[in-house]
Write an enzyme that holds these catalytic residues in place. Structure first.
Site, mmCIF file in Angstrom:
data_model
loop_
_atom_site.group_PDB
_atom_site.id
_atom_site.type_symbol
_atom_site.label_atom_id
_atom_site.label_comp_id
_atom_site.label_asym_id
_atom_site.label_seq_id
_atom_site.Cartn_x
_atom_site.Cartn_y
_atom_site.Cartn_z
ATOM 1 N N SER A 1 0.816 -1.230 0.109
ATOM 2 C CA SER A 1 -0.059 -0.119 0.134
ATOM 3 C C SER A 1 0.713 1.274 -0.071
ATOM 4 C CB SER A 1 -0.692 -0.037 1.096
ATOM 5 O OG SER A 1 -1.577 1.206 1.372
ATOM 6 N N TYR B 1 -1.518 -1.681 10.993
ATOM 7 C CA TYR B 1 -1.794 -2.209 9.429
ATOM 8 C C TYR B 1 -0.745 -1.914 8.693
ATOM 9 C CZ TYR B 1 -3.737 -2.126 4.667
ATOM 10 O OH TYR B 1 -3.779 -2.243 3.510
ATOM 11 N N LYS C 1 2.296 -4.070 6.643
ATOM 12 C CA LYS C 1 2.608 -4.106 5.006
ATOM 13 C C LYS C 1 4.143 -3.971 4.861
ATOM 14 C CE LYS C 1 -1.293 -4.615 3.471
ATOM 15 N NZ LYS C 1 -1.547 -5.926 2.860
HETATM 16 P P1 NAD Z 1 -10.875 -7.467 1.133
HETATM 17 O O1 NAD Z 1 -11.064 -7.444 2.725
HETATM 18 O O2 NAD Z 1 -11.888 -7.211 0.377
HETATM 19 O O3 NAD Z 1 -10.157 -8.788 0.793
HETATM 20 C C1 NAD Z 1 -9.142 -9.451 1.327
HETATM 21 C C2 NAD Z 1 -9.639 -11.050 1.327
HETATM 22 O O4 NAD Z 1 -8.430 -11.772 2.178
HETATM 23 C C3 NAD Z 1 -11.014 -11.188 2.109
HETATM 24 O O5 NAD Z 1 -11.706 -11.883 1.126
HETATM 25 C C4 NAD Z 1 -10.619 -11.825 3.360
HETATM 26 O O6 NAD Z 1 -11.850 -12.853 3.688
HETATM 27 C C5 NAD Z 1 -9.452 -12.646 3.157
HETATM 28 N N1 NAD Z 1 -8.733 -12.986 4.101
HETATM 29 C C6 NAD Z 1 -8.076 -12.192 5.351
HETATM 30 N N2 NAD Z 1 -7.415 -12.881 6.061
HETATM 31 C C7 NAD Z 1 -7.107 -14.137 5.642
HETATM 32 C C8 NAD Z 1 -6.638 -15.175 5.848
HETATM 33 N N3 NAD Z 1 -5.721 -15.370 7.069
HETATM 34 N N4 NAD Z 1 -6.636 -16.332 5.326
HETATM 35 C C9 NAD Z 1 -7.487 -16.234 4.215
HETATM 36 N N5 NAD Z 1 -8.012 -15.370 3.891
HETATM 37 C C10 NAD Z 1 -8.038 -14.226 4.403
HETATM 38 O O7 NAD Z 1 -9.633 -6.342 0.817
HETATM 39 P P2 NAD Z 1 -9.142 -5.802 -0.307
HETATM 40 O O8 NAD Z 1 -9.546 -4.365 -0.329
HETATM 41 O O9 NAD Z 1 -9.327 -6.653 -1.574
HETATM 42 O O10 NAD Z 1 -7.298 -5.845 -0.170
HETATM 43 C C11 NAD Z 1 -6.651 -6.892 -0.721
HETATM 44 C C12 NAD Z 1 -5.330 -6.542 -0.237
HETATM 45 O O11 NAD Z 1 -4.989 -5.134 -0.704
HETATM 46 C C13 NAD Z 1 -4.952 -6.410 1.288
HETATM 47 O O12 NAD Z 1 -3.890 -7.050 1.431
HETATM 48 C C14 NAD Z 1 -5.048 -4.912 1.714
HETATM 49 O O13 NAD Z 1 -4.404 -4.883 2.656
HETATM 50 C C15 NAD Z 1 -4.289 -4.540 0.298
HETATM 51 N N6 NAD Z 1 -4.516 -3.099 -0.117
HETATM 52 C C16 NAD Z 1 -5.773 -2.651 -0.177
HETATM 53 C C17 NAD Z 1 -6.233 -1.294 -0.374
HETATM 54 C C18 NAD Z 1 -7.772 -0.972 -0.429
HETATM 55 O O14 NAD Z 1 -7.900 0.305 -0.405
HETATM 56 N N7 NAD Z 1 -8.679 -1.742 -0.723
HETATM 57 C C19 NAD Z 1 -5.225 -0.601 -0.631
HETATM 58 C C20 NAD Z 1 -3.830 -1.000 -0.471
HETATM 59 C C21 NAD Z 1 -3.535 -2.270 -0.153
HETATM 60 C C1 UD1 Z 2 -6.875 4.851 3.936
HETATM 61 C C2 UD1 Z 2 -6.185 4.179 5.034
HETATM 62 C C3 UD1 Z 2 -4.816 3.437 4.154
HETATM 63 C C4 UD1 Z 2 -5.124 2.749 3.139
HETATM 64 C C5 UD1 Z 2 -6.311 3.180 2.108
HETATM 65 C C6 UD1 Z 2 -6.519 2.415 1.091
HETATM 66 C C7 UD1 Z 2 -6.329 5.428 6.877
HETATM 67 C C8 UD1 Z 2 -5.798 6.587 7.916
HETATM 68 N N1 UD1 Z 2 -5.761 5.187 5.837
HETATM 69 O O1 UD1 Z 2 -6.388 5.908 3.404
HETATM 70 O O2 UD1 Z 2 -4.074 2.958 5.141
HETATM 71 O O3 UD1 Z 2 -4.028 1.997 2.494
HETATM 72 O O4 UD1 Z 2 -7.390 3.886 2.743
HETATM 73 O O5 UD1 Z 2 -7.434 1.519 1.697
HETATM 74 O O6 UD1 Z 2 -7.512 4.846 7.142
HETATM 75 N N2 UD1 Z 2 -12.588 11.047 3.573
HETATM 76 C C9 UD1 Z 2 -13.870 11.873 4.000
HETATM 77 N N3 UD1 Z 2 -14.987 11.282 4.552
HETATM 78 C C10 UD1 Z 2 -15.010 10.049 4.892
HETATM 79 C C11 UD1 Z 2 -14.130 9.041 4.464
HETATM 80 C C12 UD1 Z 2 -12.736 9.529 3.930
HETATM 81 O O7 UD1 Z 2 -13.468 13.044 3.984
HETATM 82 O O8 UD1 Z 2 -16.198 9.629 5.349
HETATM 83 C C13 UD1 Z 2 -11.376 11.371 3.431
HETATM 84 C C14 UD1 Z 2 -10.262 11.246 3.917
HETATM 85 O O9 UD1 Z 2 -10.124 12.092 4.815
HETATM 86 C C15 UD1 Z 2 -9.258 11.276 2.789
HETATM 87 C C16 UD1 Z 2 -9.889 10.709 1.487
HETATM 88 O O10 UD1 Z 2 -11.365 10.879 1.903
HETATM 89 O O11 UD1 Z 2 -8.806 12.398 2.427
HETATM 90 C C17 UD1 Z 2 -9.585 9.262 1.234
HETATM 91 O O12 UD1 Z 2 -9.991 8.518 2.445
HETATM 92 P P1 UD1 Z 2 -9.801 6.770 2.488
HETATM 93 O O13 UD1 Z 2 -10.846 6.263 1.436
HETATM 94 O O14 UD1 Z 2 -10.153 6.492 3.883
HETATM 95 O O15 UD1 Z 2 -8.499 6.716 2.017
HETATM 96 P P2 UD1 Z 2 -7.123 6.923 2.553
HETATM 97 O O16 UD1 Z 2 -7.373 8.173 3.672
HETATM 98 O O17 UD1 Z 2 -6.151 7.424 1.539
#
Ligand code: NAD
Ligand code: UD1
Length: 342
Positions: free
Chosen positions: A125, A150, A154
């Site tokens: 991330s 969290y 990562k």
């Molecule tokens: P998500 O929660 O939708 O998907 C994660 C999946 O992993 C889920 O289906 C959950 O059931 C499964 N899981 C969790 N722990 C497990 C375990 N121990 N064994 C087996 N399955 C398990 O999340 P996502 O948004 O799809 O994120 C996927 C990956 O990307 C994660 O590693 C997350 O940290 C990373 N990531 C997400 C974002 C975002 O904004 N969504 C941003 C940066 C990084």
């Molecule tokens: C969050 C996580 C980050 C993760 C990323 C992607 C935190 C502090 N960080 O980041 O670790 O990698 O999501 O999943 O949670 N916002 C509002 N109102 C809301 C929700 C969000 O104004 O109700 C604003 C936030 O202040 C931010 C932007 O929208 O400026 C995006 O927020 P969000 O979607 O939570 O993502 P990140 O803050 O970038």
């Protein structure tokens, strides 16, 4: 060619599984369902016409995970499985270290016990950069000490994966540092399924638009940005999914051993919270109920990617419009709402 997708029923994993299947890969999914729904499996089939092999396994259970590797030869593993709530990780750090780091350690131990060459893609991330001094953020920007457990998981997972590639003869790996994925599949059959009150902006917007939340609070408009609200690099989920396919294809071509690299995955363009809200209103022809509130603890002011490294090395570029991601996110919310009604 067989690819194992851990966490493949989650938001990013399910979209990536579809892109992998569409490219002809044979996909196996492992998921504990801790943050996903088994119905996603049917919807992957509805979209691709392929029934994917699925195992309900928690990656912390090493024996069960090992048995999957004994029965299959995987050329690639895309490792999404992790818990992802920043606030939950602050309240329960042990759970995050156990689940996110423990799972990754198990996966690496099993890979190192195998003879076949395995290419691993890890979900990292942009959170690892914290508030970068220089924007756009390139990969030489330092990885900071993380404010949340969290973020720390990562950072640790990236390190242990890199260390393992140095030691092992059969593992090459890439960490992808995602910026902010948004949107849903164009079919509205799969999308993001936030648990409870969403932390992230786009699910909060769509839930407010549908009437599930009273209003959206914009967290602060006194930041030093063009309209006072924070800037992020929002990326269409389809683009992010395609980045994984491109990364796997890139690794499959690499002949040398001990290969490790990491890449930013974003569009390179930053949008403010207000710009995104207005884009959502315009593209979906909706008036959103929002107000300006206090800043949220821990928010960084501005983060957007320099994507030159991933563009040049892997040949991947973000192609899809953010307005389209906001359209698909809204269609997905409408679909969830219609299912709730039935
Ligand atoms: P998500 O929660 O939708 O998907 C994660 C999946 O992993 C889920 O289906 C959950 O059931 C499964 N899981 C969790 N722990 C497990 C375990 N121990 N064994 C087996 N399955 C398990 O999340 P996502 O948004 O799809 O994120 C996927 C990956 O990307 C994660 O590693 C997350 O940290 C990373 N990531 C997400 C974002 C975002 O904004 N969504 C941003 C940066 C990084
Ligand atoms: C969050 C996580 C980050 C993760 C990323 C992607 C935190 C502090 N960080 O980041 O670790 O990698 O999501 O999943 O949670 N916002 C509002 N109102 C809301 C929700 C969000 O104004 O109700 C604003 C936030 O202040 C931010 C932007 O929208 O400026 C995006 O927020 P969000 O979607 O939570 O993502 P990140 O803050 O970038």
């Amino acid at each position: 060619m067989k690819i194992l997708v851990t966490g493949g029923l989650g938001y990013i994993g399910s979209h990536t599984a579809i892109e992998l299947i569409n490219k002809g890969f044979n996909v196996t999914i492992i998921d504990s369902l801790v943050n996903s729904n088994i119905k996603v499996l049917d919807n992957i089939e509805n979209i691709t016409g392929k029934r994917v092999e699925f195992h309900k396994i928690d990656l912390r259970s090493k024996d069960e995970l090992y048995s999957i590797f004994q029965k299959n030869i995987f050329s690639g593993v895309v490792h999404f499985a992790a818990l992802k709530s920043v606030s939950e990780s602050v309240n329960n750090p042990k759970l995050y270290y156990d689940n996110n780091v423990g799972s990754t350690e198990n996966l690496l131990d099993i890979i190192s016990s195998r003879k076949e060459k395995i290419n691993l893609i890890f979900s990292s991330s942009c959170t690892v950069y914290g508030q970068a001094k220089k924007l756009p953020i390139n990969e030489s920007s330092p990885v900071l000490n993380q404010e949340s457990p969290y973020g720390e998981t990562k950072k640790i997972c990236e390190e242990i994966i890199q260390n393992q590639t140095i030691k092992s003869e059969n593992l090459n790996a890439i960490s992808l540092r995602y910026f902010n994925p948004i949107g849903a599949h164009e079919s509205s059959l799969i999308g993001e399924l936030p648990n409870g009150i969403p932390d992230n902006l786009v699910p909060y917007i769509t839930q407010t638009a549908i009437g599930k939340r009273k209003e959206l609070t914009i967290f602060g408009n006194d930041y030093p940005t063009r309209d006072g609200t924070c800037i992020r690099d929002y990326i269409h989920i389809k683009d992010l999914a395609e980045a994984h396919v491109a990364a796997i294809e890139y690794l499959l071509k690499i002949k040398k051993q001990n290969f490790y690299d990491f890449f930013n995955v974003g569009t390179g363009k930053g949008l403010t919270v207000l710009e995104l809200v207005k884009m959502f209103e315009k593209i979906n022809n909706i008036k959103l109920n929002y107000r300006i509130g206090d800043r949220r603890n821990g928010d960084i002011i501005s983060a957007y990617a320099n994507t030159k490294k991933v563009n040049k090395t892997i040949g991947w570029h973000a192609k899809n419009e953010i307005s389209n991601a906001l359209k698909t996110a809204w269609k997905w919310e409408l679909k969830l709402h219609s299912l709730d009604d039935n």
